[in-house]
Write an enzyme that holds these catalytic residues in place. Structure first.
Site, PDB file in Angstrom:
ATOM      1  N   SER A  62       0.713  -1.177   0.562  1.00 49.06           N
ATOM      2  CA  SER A  62       0.132   0.000   0.095  1.00 49.06           C
ATOM      3  C   SER A  62       0.792   1.628   0.023  1.00 49.06           C
ATOM      4  O   SER A  62       0.323   1.795  -0.365  1.00 49.06           O
ATOM      5  CB  SER A  62      -0.952  -0.239   1.361  1.00 49.06           C
ATOM      6  OG  SER A  62      -0.161   0.403   2.580  1.00 49.06           O
ATOM      7  N   LYS A  99       1.250   4.093   6.577  1.00 49.78           N
ATOM      8  CA  LYS A  99       0.313   4.887   5.853  1.00 49.78           C
ATOM      9  C   LYS A  99       0.657   7.001   5.436  1.00 49.78           C
ATOM     10  O   LYS A  99       1.548   6.877   6.764  1.00 49.78           O
ATOM     11  CB  LYS A  99      -0.979   5.739   5.375  1.00 49.78           C
ATOM     12  CG  LYS A  99      -1.866   3.922   5.575  1.00 49.78           C
ATOM     13  CD  LYS A  99      -2.115   3.869   4.608  1.00 49.78           C
ATOM     14  CE  LYS A  99      -2.516   2.723   4.057  1.00 49.78           C
ATOM     15  NZ  LYS A  99      -1.765   0.980   4.662  1.00 49.78           N
TER      16      LYS A  99
END
Lengths: 147, 437
Positions: A62, A99
């Site tokens: 990701s 993230k």
């Protein structure tokens, strides 16, 4: 004319930087004394807050566009206040996730955890959601060798 | 009490083992959590939520389901490796902020704030809590006062009332009196259960009732130096010596030397012996320790000589009671503590973070004078092989445990202990670091 070159082997397995030797003077002082400098040491130089430093292993892709790949090790520092745009570790839905922290919508009542991969969508966190930024990622380490 | 005398502090991890487990399980914040003793026998640590539910310390694990049917309780096996590492971080933060610290147990640390009289200490304490909470993820309570006994009392208040923002300071006589009136005599540090019961029979129910008695009465009634010191400290004096800090949760072996010791080699021999004695004591009570600490000091009465006092500790990678490991660790710590040019009067070794060892203990394992020397040599060889080939490649016959299924005896320590709910060790093993998705 030949010159003898003596190769001195380094001692790299030690984790501790050498203590400065006590000032015992015998014979001639070494001309290098004035240039003494401690050896570079990742533990000392990259980990600024050892009490607040934790490690995590990246799983999945990701964050691939930020060059963070499956299997990389992330060095996480909890002592640093997370800022907008930092890569952070957050705890969401009973999982740790790595993230980008996006605080640009804070005034609208939410923040986002943005992946670095267009196949993933951002995670939206509303003001009243239970949520914590667990730590800020300072470094990632990736193995370049299949040992 | 005056404001410009140095203060003591006690810094205490709230529900320590539970808080350690929550560092890597933030989802369990605000939920009932318990930690079980080794072998998953009974409850040894409870979150505030678990306490409010009525779960008592010592409740056998198998009764939890009966007593609290259908209720969600997060249960962990005890994981001393994790608790030792995380509390070590807490101590590391503390010792960078204070001139003198003394670790009292795995979850408590005394500090002496000499030279910090000009600080706003209440604010400093609140800041320290915030820092530890953020850095390590563990909440602490801090009590500050002119002596250790009152600091302990202050920490009770810090823990109990949120309004203190994790730090309570008793720095005026008015606050002292108010605090003592609210503290039951049973909760006073230094007053054991038996003494507390005796005092209550005499109508002395609070710390204040006790402190208001005359010292002569205290001495006539108890003839006990610890009780006298407690009385003095409740009245504001500073008199509990550091040596008295060794408690049931730790084992201390220390001696004053005949004369003074100047050289490292002699000091090392003393410290090695104290360390070995601690290991024996651990084995005798079938326990293992997580932390080894060493203190050395010069003679404080010889004011004409340079003075040095220091204390340092080392965590053990695996909790142990092996003489070899504990002696080695203690000498390593001593090496860091030792300063040339002082005449040392006393040294000591303290082991703490003590937990039970195993389900089964064999007589062979117990201390035996003749076998001791032999064991030591065997230990050395075994340790070397284990270092090269991984822990527990070779263990002494006596160190083997019956398998959990009861068949045979050939199992190593780590596998023999029952720990069905053991968490991972994300700070000590690469295989266990957290997964980031």
């Amino acid at each position: 004319m030949t010159k003898t070159i003596q190769i001195i082997k380094g001692h790299f397995e030690s984790q501790q930087p050498l203590q400065l030797a006590p000032a015992i003077k015998a014979g001639f002082p070494s001309p290098a004394d004035d240039y003494h400098h401690d050896r570079l040491d990742f533990n000392r130089d990259l980990i600024r807050h050892p009490e607040a430093t934790f490690y995590g292993r990246v799983m999945g892709d990701s964050m691939i566009d930020a060059s963070i790949c499956d299997g990389d090790i992330a060095v996480i520092d909890r002592s640093i206040e997370p800022k907008d745009g930092d890569i952070v570790v957050a705890y969401v839905n009973e999982e740790f996730t790595i993230k980008y922290l996006d605080l640009s919508h804070k005034d609208e009542g939410y923040i986002e955890l943005r992946p670095a991969n267009k196949n993933y969508s951002p995670i939206r966190i509303n003001a009243d959601d239970e949520f914590e930024v667990w730590g800020v990622v300072l470094w990632t380490i990736k193995s370049m060798h299949n040992a | 009490m005056v404001n410009d005398i140095p203060m003591y502090g006690i810094i205490d991890c709230d529900n320590c083992y539970v808080s350690c487990e929550r560092v890597f399980r933030p989802d369990l914040n605000g939920k009932p959590v318990v930690v079980l003793s080794n072998n998953d026998g009974c409850v040894v640590a409870r979150s505030n939520e678990a306490k409010r539910m009525g779960i008592k310390a010592g409740t056998p694990y198998y009764q939890l389901e009966e007593l609290f049917p259908g209720q969600k309780i997060a249960v962990f096996s005890s994981n001393y490796e994790l608790y030792g590492e995380l509390t070590g971080r807490v101590v590391d933060i503390i010792r960078k902020e204070v001139p003198v610290y003394f670790r009292y147990s795995i979850d408590e640390c005394f500090v002496y704030l000499d030279g910090m009289e000009q600080f706003d200490l209440k604010q400093w304490g609140e800041g320290l809590h915030k820092k530890i909470r953020q850095y390590v993820g563990i909440p602490v309570s801090i009590g500050l006062a002119p002596n250790k006994t009152l600091a302990k009392i202050a920490s009770h208040f810090a823990k109990k009332y949120q309004g203190y923002r994790h730090c309570c300071m008793i720095d005026t006589d008015e606050k002292r009196r108010k605090a003592l009136r609210l503290i039951p005599i049973d909760d006073v540090w230094g007053i054991g259960r038996q003494y507390a019961n005796r005092l209550k029979k005499m109508g002395i129910n609070t710390a204040y009732d006790f402190a208001e008695r005359h010292l002569d009465w205290v001495n006539m009634t108890f003839r006990n130096i610890v009780v006298e010191r407690t009385w003095r400290e409740l009245n504001g004096e500073d008199c509990v010596p550091n040596e008295q800090l060794a408690n049931k949760k730790s084992i201390c072996t220390s001696r004053s030397f005949n004369g003074m010791v100047k050289d490292f080699a002699t000091l090392r021999t003393h410290v090695s012996n104290y360390a070995a004695r601690c290991a024996e004591k651990l084995r005798a009570q079938h326990t293992v320790a997580t932390i080894v600490s060493v203190f050395i000091h010069t003679n404080p009465f010889r004011e004409d000589l340079p003075q040095y006092y220091n204390f340092m500790e080392q965590r053990l990678i695996t909790p142990t009671n092996s003489t070899m490991t504990i002696v080695q660790t203690a000498t390593k710590v001593l090496q860091e503590l030792f300063r040339e040019g002082y005449q040392y009067k006393k040294a000591g070794v303290i082991v703490m973070g003590i937990g039970p060892n195993s389900p089964i203990q064999h007589d062979l394992f117990d201390y035996n004078a003749e076998q001791f020397e032999k064991m030591k040599r065997i230990d050395a060889v075994v340790d070397r092989i284990n270092r090269l080939h991984g822990t527990e490649t070779i263990v002494l016959g006596a160190q083997q445990y019956t398998r959990p299924d009861g068949k045979g005896k050939a199992d190593v320590f780590a596998n023999a202990i029952k720990h069905d709910f053991r968490s991972k060790n994300p700070t000590t093993r690469w295989s266990d670091i957290i997964i980031l998705k």
